[in-house]
Design a protein around this motif. Structure first.
Motif, PDB file in Angstrom:
ATOM      1  N   THR A  53      66.834 -67.711 -18.945  1.00 38.28           N
ATOM      2  CA  THR A  53      66.770 -68.922 -17.647  1.00 38.28           C
ATOM      3  C   THR A  53      66.112 -68.173 -16.442  1.00 38.28           C
ATOM      4  N   MET A  54      66.479 -66.914 -15.977  1.00 40.84           N
ATOM      5  CA  MET A  54      65.795 -66.315 -14.938  1.00 40.84           C
ATOM      6  C   MET A  54      64.198 -66.653 -14.876  1.00 40.84           C
ATOM      7  N   LYS A  55      63.519 -66.219 -15.950  1.00 39.36           N
ATOM      8  CA  LYS A  55      62.121 -66.206 -16.159  1.00 39.36           C
ATOM      9  C   LYS A  55      61.774 -67.715 -16.017  1.00 39.36           C
ATOM     10  N   SER A  56      62.454 -68.637 -16.577  1.00 38.65           N
ATOM     11  CA  SER A  56      62.245 -70.254 -16.391  1.00 38.65           C
ATOM     12  C   SER A  56      62.246 -70.725 -14.977  1.00 38.65           C
ATOM     13  N   TYR A  57      63.373 -70.156 -14.300  1.00 39.35           N
ATOM     14  CA  TYR A  57      63.536 -70.305 -12.850  1.00 39.35           C
ATOM     15  C   TYR A  57      62.190 -70.113 -12.195  1.00 39.35           C
ATOM     16  N   TYR A  58      62.027 -68.677 -11.948  1.00 39.73           N
ATOM     17  CA  TYR A  58      60.857 -68.243 -11.246  1.00 39.73           C
ATOM     18  C   TYR A  58      59.414 -68.718 -11.679  1.00 39.73           C
ATOM     19  N   ALA A  59      59.318 -69.070 -13.185  1.00 46.76           N
ATOM     20  CA  ALA A  59      57.960 -69.661 -13.471  1.00 46.76           C
ATOM     21  C   ALA A  59      57.788 -70.908 -12.639  1.00 46.76           C
ATOM     22  N   CYS A  60      59.057 -71.729 -12.614  1.00 44.63           N
ATOM     23  CA  CYS A  60      59.007 -73.081 -12.008  1.00 44.63           C
ATOM     24  C   CYS A  60      58.837 -72.855 -10.821  1.00 44.63           C
ATOM     25  N   ARG A  61      59.518 -71.895  -9.901  1.00 43.38           N
ATOM     26  CA  ARG A  61      59.308 -71.834  -8.377  1.00 43.38           C
ATOM     27  C   ARG A  61      57.701 -71.315  -8.261  1.00 43.38           C
ATOM     28  N   ASP A  62      57.309 -70.432  -9.011  1.00 39.95           N
ATOM     29  CA  ASP A  62      55.795 -70.106  -8.664  1.00 39.95           C
ATOM     30  C   ASP A  62      54.712 -71.362  -9.048  1.00 39.95           C
ATOM     31  N   SER A  63      55.147 -72.014 -10.002  1.00 40.87           N
ATOM     32  CA  SER A  63      54.193 -73.484 -10.211  1.00 40.87           C
ATOM     33  C   SER A  63      54.458 -74.327  -8.963  1.00 40.87           C
ATOM     34  N   LEU A  64      55.734 -74.212  -8.568  1.00 38.74           N
ATOM     35  CA  LEU A  64      56.041 -75.493  -7.457  1.00 38.74           C
ATOM     36  C   LEU A  64      54.999 -75.038  -6.204  1.00 38.74           C
ATOM     37  N   LYS A  65      55.157 -73.641  -6.101  1.00 37.87           N
ATOM     38  CA  LYS A  65      54.399 -72.802  -4.644  1.00 37.87           C
ATOM     39  C   LYS A  65      52.977 -73.202  -4.838  1.00 37.87           C
ATOM     40  N   SER A  66      52.552 -72.933  -6.068  1.00 38.19           N
ATOM     41  CA  SER A  66      50.984 -73.132  -6.198  1.00 38.19           C
ATOM     42  C   SER A  66      50.581 -74.574  -6.168  1.00 38.19           C
ATOM     43  N   ARG A  67      51.409 -75.707  -6.317  1.00 40.43           N
ATOM     44  CA  ARG A  67      51.071 -76.902  -6.149  1.00 40.43           C
ATOM     45  C   ARG A  67      51.203 -77.287  -4.978  1.00 40.43           C
ATOM     46  N   ARG A  68      52.305 -76.979  -4.294  1.00 38.27           N
ATOM     47  CA  ARG A  68      52.618 -77.466  -2.562  1.00 38.27           C
ATOM     48  C   ARG A  68      51.998 -76.552  -1.736  1.00 38.27           C
ATOM     49  N   GLN A  69      51.494 -75.191  -2.071  1.00 43.05           N
ATOM     50  CA  GLN A  69      51.188 -74.244  -1.036  1.00 43.05           C
ATOM     51  C   GLN A  69      52.036 -73.990  -0.105  1.00 43.05           C
ATOM     52  N   LYS A  70      52.517 -74.859   0.832  1.00 40.30           N
ATOM     53  CA  LYS A  70      53.733 -74.624   1.538  1.00 40.30           C
ATOM     54  C   LYS A  70      54.371 -75.660   1.736  1.00 40.30           C
ATOM     55  N   CYS A  71      55.629 -76.059   1.727  1.00 45.32           N
ATOM     56  CA  CYS A  71      56.537 -77.001   1.992  1.00 45.32           C
ATOM     57  C   CYS A  71      56.861 -77.076   3.457  1.00 45.32           C
ATOM     58  N   VAL A  72      57.167 -78.487   3.792  1.00 46.63           N
ATOM     59  CA  VAL A  72      57.687 -78.667   5.276  1.00 46.63           C
ATOM     60  C   VAL A  72      59.161 -78.110   5.217  1.00 46.63           C
ATOM     61  N   ARG A  73      59.324 -77.216   6.403  1.00 43.46           N
ATOM     62  CA  ARG A  73      60.471 -76.740   6.312  1.00 43.46           C
ATOM     63  C   ARG A  73      61.892 -77.454   6.409  1.00 43.46           C
ATOM     64  N   PHE A  74      62.835 -77.318   5.538  1.00 43.51           N
ATOM     65  CA  PHE A  74      64.114 -78.001   5.830  1.00 43.51           C
ATOM     66  C   PHE A  74      65.073 -77.271   5.774  1.00 43.51           C
ATOM     67  N   SER A  75      65.716 -77.309   6.996  1.00 42.90           N
ATOM     68  CA  SER A  75      67.065 -76.255   7.393  1.00 42.90           C
ATOM     69  C   SER A  75      68.158 -76.667   6.597  1.00 42.90           C
ATOM     70  N   VAL A  76      68.937 -75.559   6.191  1.00 44.26           N
ATOM     71  CA  VAL A  76      70.048 -75.487   5.465  1.00 44.26           C
ATOM     72  C   VAL A  76      71.099 -74.623   6.063  1.00 44.26           C
ATOM     73  N   MET A  77      72.252 -74.468   5.749  1.00 40.93           N
ATOM     74  CA  MET A  77      73.378 -73.700   6.457  1.00 40.93           C
ATOM     75  C   MET A  77      73.101 -72.292   6.000  1.00 40.93           C
ATOM     76  N   THR A  78      72.709 -72.224   4.623  1.00 36.49           N
ATOM     77  CA  THR A  78      72.456 -70.845   4.071  1.00 36.49           C
ATOM     78  C   THR A  78      71.117 -70.045   4.210  1.00 36.49           C
ATOM     79  N   ASP A  79      70.327 -70.673   5.197  1.00 39.22           N
ATOM     80  CA  ASP A  79      68.974 -70.171   5.485  1.00 39.22           C
ATOM     81  C   ASP A  79      69.491 -68.735   6.159  1.00 39.22           C
TER      82      ASP A  79
END
Length: 607
Positions: free
Chosen positions: A433-459
Motif C-alpha cells: 500500500t505504501m508503494k501504491s500511495y507514493y506512486a499515486c502521489r508522484d503521478s498526481l504531481k507530474s499531472r498538476r505540477q503544482k496545486c493551489v495551496r489549501f491550508s489545513v490544521m496539520t500543515d
C-alpha cells in the motif's frame, strides 16, 4: 500418492480446527448453551405434554351400569371396567337378579389425542432446530475466522457475527431444515407398519399390494439416515455463502459428490480424533472430580458423586467433540471453496493469506498469489520505514500532534469535543500500500505540477512523524485523522481502504474515504473499546487540487463528475457553520484509495 495427500489434508484440517477453538474459545459456549436450552425445553415439553395427556374427555367413556365388562372400551388407552358393589340392599344391588348390571367403565388414565401428537411433532422439530442453531453458529464462526486475514485471526467477534447472521437472516431457513427432518418420521412409521403387515399375513393379494410400499422402505431409510448429515452440511454451506437452505443443501450435495475421497479420509481421521478428545475429556473430568471429592470429603461413599462426575465428563466430551466435528467440516468446505477460485478472484475481499499456513499447500492459487501479496522488504525496501520514530518518542510526538489539532466546535451538535490522551501507537508497514500511495502521489504531481495551496490544521505539524518521508506541500499532502472501529482499523492497516457502497454515517459527499484535519472531528466516528479506549488512524493524505464546498446538501454526482474529469482531486466539506449532529468542522474526501496511506493506529482516551 493421492491417498496419502488426502490423509495429510485430513490431519492438517484437524490441526486447524483445534487452532480455531484455541483462538476463539467462546465457540465452546455455543454448544453448552444450546444443550442447556435443550434440557430446559425438554422439561417444559414434559410438563406441557403431561398436562395435555391428563385432560380426559368424559364423553368418550360410557356412563351407566352394564351386564358385562365388554361394553367398556378396551386397550391401555381406553380405560378399564370395574365391578360396582355399592348397592346397600338386596333390592338395590345391581349384581343380583335375572339381569345383573354391575359393571361400570372407568376413564383412561391418560388421553392421547391431537394435542399430544402435536406436542410430539413440536418436540422433534424444536430439538432438531436447537441442534441446527448450534451447528450454524459454530460453522459461521469458523468461516468468519477462516476468511479473516492471517494477522487478524481472532480479532473479529466470530461468535457474535454468527449469532447476528442467524437471527437476522437464517432462522427461517434453519426452521425449514429442521422440519424436513421431522416430516420423514410418519413415512418411516407407515412403511414399518406395512412391512409388519406383510410379515404377519400370508394373503397373496395383500402381499402383492404392499410390495410397492415395501420397495420404498430402502430409499426412505437411506434418506432419513443421511438427512441429518446432509442438513448439517447444508447449514455449513449456508453459514459460508449466506444462501437460503435449499440452495445451500444442493451445493453441499454437489460438494460432497465432487470431493468424496477427501470427505472419506476426513471422516476416518475425524472419528479417531473425536474419540481421542472424548476419551481424554471424560478421563480428565473423572480424575479431577475424584481428586476434588476425595480431598473435600474424605471417607464419604464415592458411588453417587462419581456417577454424577462421569455423567458431566460424558456431556463435556460430547459437547467438545461436536464442536470439533462441525469446525473440521466447515474448514474443509472453506478450503474447497478457496481451491475453486481463480487467480483474479483474490484481492481485498478474499485475501490469499486468510488460508491458514497448514492448508496453503493444498490450494495452489494461494501459493501463487502470496508471492505478489503484501510483499514486505527489509534492507532492500525503497521506503525507509525503519527510520520512523519508535517507543516513547513516537508516543510523545503523537500526543503533541493531537494537542495541536484539537478543535472545539462553534455550533451545537451531538458530539462534544474532548482533549485526548495517547495510550499506545501501532505502526503500519504494508509495503504494497505504501508503494501504491507514493506512486499515486508522484503521478498526481507530474499531472498538476503544482496545486493551489489549501491550508489545513496539520500543515507543518507532526514533522517528526514524517521524518522517514517528508510531506510534499506542492500536492497538499499532510496528516489527517480517520475515526473507526478496531476491526475496521486493523483491516485497513493490513490491506487498504476500500470505497464503500454505503456509508454508516450517510456519505453526504458520495462514496469516498473521509478524513478530518482535527482529531476532535475524527473522534466522533470512533467506536470505543472498554479496555483499550478509542482507535483512531493517523493517515497521510494527498489532497491535490481541492474542491471546497460549504453546501449543506451538495450534489454528490456533480462532485464526483468533477473528480472523474480531473477538474479536482479531492473535496473539502466545510461544515463549520452548519448546525446538525456532525456539523462544526471541516472534512476531506478523496475518491481514490491510493491517495490515503494509513501510517499509525493510535489508541486514545479522554484526558
Amino acid at each position: 500418492c493421492t491417498r496419502k495427500r488426502q490423509v495429510e489434508l485430513a490431519i492438517e484440517l484437524n490441526k486447524v480446527a483445534l487452532e480455531f477453538v484455541h483462538t476463539v474459545p467462546r465457540v465452546l459456549l455455543v454448544s453448552f448453551v444450546s444443550s442447556t436450552i435443550g434440557v430446559l425445553f425438554f422439561i417444559w415439553w414434559g410438563i406441557t405434554a403431561a398436562s395435555h395427556m391428563s385432560i380426559i374427555n368424559e364423553a368418550d367413556t360410557p356412563y351407566g351400569h352394564f351386564a358385562d365388562p365388554g361394553s367398556c372400551p378396551d386397550g391401555w388407552l381406553g380405560g378399564f371396567a370395574w365391578k360396582d358393589f355399592s348397592g346397600d340392599s338386596t333390592s338395590n344391588d345391581l349384581c343380583r337378579g335375572n339381569k345383573p348390571r354391575c359393571w361400570r367403565c372407568a376413564p383412561p388414565r391418560i388421553a392421547v389425542g391431537a394435542e399430544f401428537v402435536f406436542n410430539v411433532v413440536i418436540f422433534f422439530w424444536y430439538s432438531s432446530l436447537i441442534l441446527g442453531v448450534s451447528q450454524f453458529v459454530t460453522a459461521s464462526a469458523s468461516a468468519t475466522w477462516f476468511f479473516t486475514p492471517g494477522g487478524l485471526k481472532g480479532t473479529k467477534p466470530a461468535v457474535k457475527i454468527g449469532l447476528y447472521r442467524l437471527f437476522r437472516y437464517h432462522i427461517g431457513s434453519l426452521s425449514m431444515g429442521s422440519l424436513a427432518i421431522v416430516v420423514t418420521w410418519p413415512f418411516r412409521v407407515f412403511l414399518a407398519l406395512a412391512q409388519r403387515l406383510v410379515q404377519a399375513n400370508n394373503n397373496l393379494i395383500q402381499t402383492f399390494c404392499c410390495i410397492p410400499i415395501c420397495l420404498l422402505g430402502c430409499p426412505v431409510h437411506f434418506y432419513q439416515k443421511h438427512l441429518r448429515h446432509l442438513t448439517r452440511d447444508g447449514y455449513i454451506q449456508m453459514a459460508i455463502s449466506g444462501n437460503e437452505f435449499c440452495e445451500s443443501a444442493r451445493n453441499a450435495v454437489f460438494l460432497l459428490m465432487g470431493n468424496f475421497l477427501r470427505f472419506g479420509a476426513l471422516s476416518v481421521i475425524k472419528s479417531l480424533v473425536s474419540s481421542i478428545i472424548f476419551g481424554w475429556t471424560l478421563a480428565a473430568t473423572t480424575l479431577l472430580g475424584y481428586l476434588l471429592i476425595l480431598g473435600m470429603h474424605p471417607g464419604v461413599n464415592l458411588f453417587l458423586p462419581m456417577v454424577l462426575v462421569v455423567a458431566v465428563g460424558y456431556l463435556l466430551g460430547k459437547l467438545y467433540s461436536s464442536v470439533i466435528d462441525i469446525t473440521i467440516r466447515s474448514t474443509l468446505q472453506c478450503t474447497m471453496l478457496m481451491a475453486e477460485l481463480d487467480d483474479d478472484d483474490f484481492g481485498d475481499s478474499v485475501p490469499p493469506d486468510c488460508v491458514p499456513p497448514a492448508l496453503r499447500r493444498f490450494v495452489p492459487q494461494v501459493a501463487r498469489n502470496l508471492l505478489n501479496f503484501d510483499a514486505v522488504d527489509d534492507a532492500s525496501s525503497v521506503l525507509p520505514v525503519h527510520k520512523r520514530m519508535k517507543g516513547n518518542a513516537l508516543k510523545e510526538a503523537m500526543q503533541k500532534l493531537l494537542d495541536e489539532t484539537f478543535q472545539d466546535r462553534n455550533v451545537p451538535g451531538k458530539h462534544t469535543a474532548i482533549h485526548l490522551k495517547v495510550l499506545s501507537v501501532e505502526c503500519m508497514e504494508n509495503q504494497r500500500t505504501m508503494k501504491s500511495y507514493y506512486a499515486c502521489r508522484d503521478s498526481l504531481k507530474s499531472r498538476r505540477q503544482k496545486c493551489v495551496r489549501f491550508s489545513v490544521m496539520t500543515d507543518n505539524r507532526g514533522k517528526e512523524l514524517a521524518a522517514h518521508c517528508p510531506m510534499d506541500p506542492s500536492v497538499n499532502e499532510s496528516w489527517f485523522f480517520h475515526g473507526t472501529s478496531e476491526e475496521a482499523a486493523k483491516s485497513i492497516l493490513r490491506t487498504d481502504f476500500r470505497l464503500p457502497k454505503t456509508h454508516t454515517h450517510g456519505g453526504i459527499y458520495g462514496s469516498g474515504v473521509y478524513v478530518a484535519e482535527s482529531n476532535s472531528k475524527a473522534h466522533s466516528y470512533c467506536t470505543e473499546d472498554a479496555t483499550k479506549g478509542w482507535p483512531m488512524l493517523v493517515v497521510r493524505t494527498t489532497l491535490g487540487l481541492v474542491n471546497n464546498t460549504d453546501e449543506r446538501f451538495p450534489d454528490k454526482d456533480v462532485l464526483k463528475q468533477a473528480i472523474d474529469n480531473r477538474s479536482y482531486d479531492s473535496v473539502c466539506g466545510d461544515r463549520r457553520k452548519i448546525t446538525n449532529a456532525f456539523g462544526g468542522w471541516r472534512e476531506f474526501i478523496v475518491y481514490d484509495v491510493d491517495q490515503v496511506l494509513s501510517e499509525y493506529l493510535v489508541w486514545v482516551k479522554q484526558k
